[in-house]
Design an enzyme around this catalytic site. Structure first.
Site, PDB file in Angstrom:
ATOM      1  N   SER A 113     -12.810 -18.856  29.428  1.00 50.63           N
ATOM      2  CA  SER A 113     -13.920 -19.638  28.893  1.00 50.63           C
ATOM      3  C   SER A 113     -15.262 -18.938  29.096  1.00 50.63           C
ATOM      4  CB  SER A 113     -13.967 -21.017  29.556  1.00 50.63           C
ATOM      5  OG  SER A 113     -12.782 -21.750  29.314  1.00 50.63           O
TER       6      SER A 113
ATOM      7  N   THR B 240      -6.400 -16.845  32.084  1.00 50.84           N
ATOM      8  CA  THR B 240      -6.388 -17.745  30.925  1.00 50.84           C
ATOM      9  C   THR B 240      -7.144 -19.043  31.181  1.00 50.84           C
ATOM     10  OG1 THR B 240      -4.264 -18.671  31.669  1.00 50.84           O
ATOM     11  CG2 THR B 240      -4.177 -16.843  30.097  1.00 50.84           C
TER      12      THR B 240
ATOM     13  N   ASP C 199     -25.245 -18.157  36.417  1.00 52.95           N
ATOM     14  CA  ASP C 199     -24.873 -19.455  36.974  1.00 52.95           C
ATOM     15  C   ASP C 199     -23.861 -19.286  38.104  1.00 52.95           C
ATOM     16  OD1 ASP C 199     -26.503 -20.698  35.194  1.00 52.95           O
ATOM     17  OD2 ASP C 199     -24.920 -21.610  33.997  1.00 52.95           O
TER      18      ASP C 199
ATOM     19  N   ARG D   5     -30.835 -23.881  37.752  1.00 53.96           N
ATOM     20  CA  ARG D   5     -31.484 -22.578  37.830  1.00 53.96           C
ATOM     21  C   ARG D   5     -30.429 -21.547  38.186  1.00 53.96           C
ATOM     22  NH1 ARG D   5     -31.880 -21.258  43.116  1.00 53.96           N
ATOM     23  NH2 ARG D   5     -31.874 -22.918  44.662  1.00 53.96           N
TER      24      ARG D   5
ATOM     25  N   ASP E  54      -1.862 -27.865  34.055  1.00 50.62           N
ATOM     26  CA  ASP E  54      -2.086 -26.744  34.961  1.00 50.62           C
ATOM     27  C   ASP E  54      -2.786 -27.174  36.254  1.00 50.62           C
ATOM     28  OD1 ASP E  54      -0.866 -25.015  33.263  1.00 50.62           O
ATOM     29  OD2 ASP E  54      -2.690 -24.059  32.524  1.00 50.62           O
ATOM     30  N   GLY E  55      -3.721 -28.115  36.152  1.00 53.04           N
ATOM     31  CA  GLY E  55      -4.405 -28.591  37.352  1.00 53.04           C
ATOM     32  C   GLY E  55      -3.433 -29.221  38.334  1.00 53.04           C
TER      33      GLY E  55
ATOM     34  N   ASP F 165      -8.283 -18.849  40.666  1.00 52.92           N
ATOM     35  CA  ASP F 165      -9.580 -18.199  40.811  1.00 52.92           C
ATOM     36  C   ASP F 165     -10.383 -18.762  41.975  1.00 52.92           C
ATOM     37  OD1 ASP F 165     -10.589 -20.701  39.784  1.00 52.92           O
ATOM     38  OD2 ASP F 165     -10.334 -19.937  37.760  1.00 52.92           O
TER      39      ASP F 165
END
Length: 278
Positions: free
Chosen positions: A180, A175, A164, A145, A54-55, A135
């Site tokens: 995740s 997906t 985060d 932090r 996919d990358g 995304d």
């Protein structure tokens, strides 16, 4: 292209030339100029076949974006949601391509404008625009932090997440990192924007699904006494851009679409079961 010794590349190229077709091979960064694949390799082509996961598919979509040529993939990676098939069906894929027996599926593209300055009349705004198919991720840079991100939707305040970071995903990208991070799975045929916080420091930090016509603006807030909050904006994991408290990222959908070639009536839900159920 995820084929370091060129074994699969050479076999696919031979399949095409044996059928009377013409083929050019592009090798990642060495065949790109200014973020686009070299024009002499692609300007007269009718399709792009991507070898990898996919990358690799996402990278190929970015570097060929200016040519409006449809893509299809042969999965050499692991999950491979975007690739049309694996290498065992490569000959079928090429036969269908060369006979014109395929469908085109269009997917949404996000635009993320980073706007710097312009806080008062003495400061000019500077805008940098980038695109994403999966995304746009805003996440902390540097120390371990949390950061605070303030979300506006259509100019109205929505929520401030201490986390985060946050993910703004298309249905295609639901997906990927969104999944995740605990975000919802959304059919790629839907027209939505999905906002998912990354490790939120809250018991109520949830994902939210917006309409594709909504415009989302994100700011980094809560400056500490010793340093300015810093973050990165990542577009499909392909381009990373630094931002700070004086910046905002404005995200919306584009009229343009990325086009993928399909040779089968793959059911999205069957693909989910085959890829995610182990």
């Amino acid at each position: 292209m995820k084929d370091s010794d060129e074994t699969f590349t050479n076999r696919v190229a031979s399949m095409i030339t044996d059928r009377g077709g013409a083929v050019s091979v592009a090798y990642g960064d060495q065949d790109t100029e200014g973020g686009s694949v070299r024009s002499d390799l692609i300007s007269d082509k009718e399709a792009v076949i991507v070898l990898g996961g996919d990358g690799t598919m996402l990278r190929a979509a970015h570097v060929t974006a200016g040519y409006n040529i449809p893509l299809t993939g042969i999965n050499l990676g692991t999950v491979g949601f975007l690739a049309e098939t694996d290498f065992s069906r490569a000959e079928e894929l090429i036969d269908r391509l060369m006979s014109g027996k395929y469908d085109i599926k269009e997917r949404m593209i996000l635009k993320g404008d980073i706007i710097r300055g312009g806080e008062d009349s003495s400061t000019d705004c500077k805008t940098e625009s980038y695109t994403a198919i999966n995304d746009i991720v805003i996440y902390r840079d540097g120390k371990l932090r949390i950061i605070a991100v303030k979300i506006f939707v259509n100019g109205q305040y929505f929520e401030t997440y201490k986390a985060d970071g946050v993910i703004i995903s298309t249905p295609t990208g639901s997906t990927a990192y969104n999944l995740s991070a605990g975000g919802p799975l959304v059919s790629p045929n839907a027209r939505n924007l999905i906002l998912t916080p990354i490790a939120p420091h809250s018991l109520t930090g949830k994902s939210f699904v917006f309409a594709d016509t909504d415009k989302i603006s994100i700011e980094i807030v809560e400056k500490s006494e010793t340093e300015e909050p810093k973050a990165l904006v990542s577009y499909d994991g392909y381009v990373d851009v630094h931002i700070s408290e004086s910046c905002r990222c404005e995200i919306s959908t584009m009229d343009e679409k990325v086009r993928f070639i399909s040779i089968s009536n793959r059911n999205f839900y069957d693909v989910l079961r085959s890829k995610l159920v182990r």
